[in-house]
Design an enzyme around this catalytic site. Sequence first.
Site, PDB file in Angstrom:
ATOM      1  N   GLY A 196     -51.754  55.500 -17.370  1.00  0.00           N
ATOM      2  CA  GLY A 196     -50.369  55.470 -16.902  1.00  0.00           C
ATOM      3  C   GLY A 196     -49.344  55.623 -18.021  1.00  0.00           C
ATOM      4  O   GLY A 196     -48.160  55.398 -17.820  1.00  0.00           O
TER       5      GLY A 196
ATOM      6  N   SER B 163     -54.309  59.174 -17.754  1.00  0.00           N
ATOM      7  CA  SER B 163     -53.331  60.264 -17.790  1.00  0.00           C
ATOM      8  C   SER B 163     -53.974  61.647 -17.675  1.00  0.00           C
ATOM      9  O   SER B 163     -53.517  62.607 -18.287  1.00  0.00           O
ATOM     10  CB  SER B 163     -52.456  60.156 -19.048  1.00  0.00           C
ATOM     11  OG  SER B 163     -51.749  58.925 -19.038  1.00  0.00           O
TER      12      SER B 163
END
Length: 249
Positions: free
Chosen positions: A172, A212
Amino acid sequence: MRKYFIAGNWKMHKTVSEATALATELVAELKGGPNKYMIAPTFTSLDAVSKIVKGTNILLGAQNMSTDEQGAHTGEVSPLQLKDLGVQVVILGHSERRHTYKEDDTMINKKVKLALSHGFEVILCVGELLEEREAGKAEAVCEEQTRKGLAGVSADELKKVTIAYEPVWAIGTGKTATPEDADAIHAFIRKVITSMYSASAAEQMIIQYGGSMNAGNAEALLAKENIDGGLIGGAALKAETFKPIALCK
Ligand code: PEP
């Protein structure tokens, strides 16, 4: 040859109607797709999403599960209740569960064994904090979480386990491990599986990368020998960002 397993973790996002809309889109977009797929909505959307993905090539996942089948466990969700809703895969040991909600390896191992005893597939998440990586402890942390998470899991049960390597500093944050760094840890985890089970168990083990992952970096990550898929958070929240990852070959 290991098949890619692309899984979406929707975390605490989406109302039932939003989850229903995304699941409907994904069923259409991923029909006939080349990989194995799973989406894990919040508990509150499982029932609605279950009806949409039933009979498709998308498995239904839960983001967590209780250590127990039933009883005085306020706020928890039991394997029996998940099975009732058609859940097929359970994500366990996610870094947010480990670090925010203080789940330790003993608790995670209890959940892993309970989930497997109920016939679920398990995605066991492992990964180091930034300070652990900087201190040169990434391998040691991943080894400990893998060994403790899988303690008491038989070679036969292991066939239903996927490991997700998720460096906590990449989740994240928009920071991704380089494909080379991620591949090195994946290769290391495979060695741990060899020493715990066998070379053939390690060869068959699906090891996802998470942190990510997005349409821009997925291809390079997945091109690595030991990276067999992805556990995807942010990019799993829209069909247009999940689909390019899901269709990687
Ligand atoms: C995750 O939820 O496991 C995750 C990897 O999130 P993100 O893709 O947003 O980093």
